[in-house]
Enzyme design. Sequence first.
Site, PDB file in Angstrom:
ATOM      1  N   ASN A 258    -107.807  -7.627 -27.226  1.00  0.00           N
ATOM      2  CA  ASN A 258    -107.635  -9.102 -27.713  1.00  0.00           C
ATOM      3  C   ASN A 258    -108.917  -9.989 -27.075  1.00  0.00           C
ATOM      4  OD1 ASN A 258    -106.548 -10.195 -25.238  1.00  0.00           O
ATOM      5  ND2 ASN A 258    -104.964  -8.866 -25.816  1.00  0.00           N
TER       6      ASN A 258
ATOM      7  N   LYS B 267     -88.980 -18.920 -25.078  1.00  0.00           N
ATOM      8  CA  LYS B 267     -89.436 -17.811 -24.465  1.00  0.00           C
ATOM      9  C   LYS B 267     -88.942 -18.024 -22.807  1.00  0.00           C
ATOM     10  CE  LYS B 267     -93.727 -15.545 -23.270  1.00  0.00           C
ATOM     11  NZ  LYS B 267     -94.966 -15.302 -23.584  1.00  0.00           N
TER      12      LYS B 267
ATOM     13  N   ASP C 205     -98.942  -5.887 -27.232  1.00  0.00           N
ATOM     14  CA  ASP C 205     -97.458  -5.669 -27.559  1.00  0.00           C
ATOM     15  C   ASP C 205     -97.324  -4.538 -28.143  1.00  0.00           C
ATOM     16  OD1 ASP C 205     -96.853  -8.692 -26.948  1.00  0.00           O
ATOM     17  OD2 ASP C 205     -97.516  -9.258 -28.630  1.00  0.00           O
TER      18      ASP C 205
END
Length: 403
Positions: free
Chosen positions: A210, A337, A279
């Site tokens: 990423n 979260k 992820d």
Amino acid sequence: MLTNKKILLCVCGGIAAFKAAALTSKLVQEGASVKIIMTESAKEFVTPLTFQALSRQPVYDYTFYEPNPENIAHIDLADWADVVLIAPATANVIGKLANGIADDMLTTTLLATKAPVYIAPAMNVNMYNHQAVQKNMQILRQYGYHFVESGEGFLACGWIGKGRLAEPEDILEVLKKHFQPTIGGLSGKRVVITAGPTQEKIDPVRYFTNHSSGKMGYALAKAAKERGANVLLISGPVTLSPPYGVEVVPVTSAKDMYEAVMTHFEQADIVIKSAAVADYRPKETFEQKRKKQPGVWSIEMERTTDILQTLGEQKDAQILVGFAAESEQVEFYAKDKLKRKNLDIIIANDISAEGAGFKSDTNIVTVITRDHRKKTYPQLSKDEVSFNILNEIELYMERNAIK
Ligand SMILES: Cc1cc2nc3c(=O)[nH]c(=O)nc-3n(C[C@H](O)[C@H](O)[C@H](O)COP(=O)(O)O)c2cc1C
């Protein structure tokens, strides 16, 4: 902020030496006590008398002038300073300092001082971009020297580009920031910080990753170190140099990151998870490069272990700080979260906002804590964001009587 602060200003031989005179005046007006060292070259640009009159102090320029038998001038100056500022810093002095050369009053004092040193370079753009100068600045960054970045624009030599001395007002702000009081809870604490992206292997030449640059985590590690913490930085693959005095554990994949974090979790007082951990990873990896083939290549992905979730489940007395990089409903997802992963503090940032997120040098964050404090900060450099995040952690510790 600068009242009675002892500032040793080192002036080198560049055109911007005149700006050092303006800076001296501003520092004195702020209540600082300013002493000045000049190189021989600096005296070609501005006279010592100017600095003497502005600082009301004698100017130092010769290593072997020792009027006071009770001390040695350069050691005395080196020990006197709360902070040392080199402005303008020439390519020459930067090179000498990076290589341990002490052949005049200024460089000798620089090697002798234990005070924090700020370097404000000023030079022609081609000098600035020269590999040797860049390398010397890199070395000094690794040694723990601070830089006041040069500006870009029209240079006195006629070239346009990077190399202008930062404006005196901006240098003043940096010094004020240096003396800004911190709360002090991080000193001696074991802080584990994760940074950067992970790489998830497909075959020997391909991987998923990423856009994380690691800048936020590295800035946090540097800032925590400066507050006296023992910092361990677990870093994915990035192109940044590790901050001075910070122990680094390099990792590649989400699995490596998980293992490194779990190894150090028990001993940690504070864990700040700023890494952008994948992820998903390819379910199947290939030992040999997969050859081009006609048609579509579908790669099945499987979940990686959620590190933050695991830490939240296993957490004992550790303070757990997570990041929520969101592109919509930032606060809503961040609060969710915080609760779901049993965090103490969450740093929410809107990665879609201009001046925030992955590759940017700046960030815009909202800090939300378990004890219901919420504070949104404006767009700031990642160094300034780190300063505020660490203050928030120290305040959290103070509010909750965490020693
Ligand atoms: C007009 C003029 C302007 C200069 N400006 C700079 C400058 O901005 N930055 C720099 O690194 N050197 C500059 N130099 C070159 C330095 O003065 C030279 O490298 C000198 O040896 C530096 O000495 P010092 O580092 O001991 O002060 C300039 C020289 C001249 C003649």
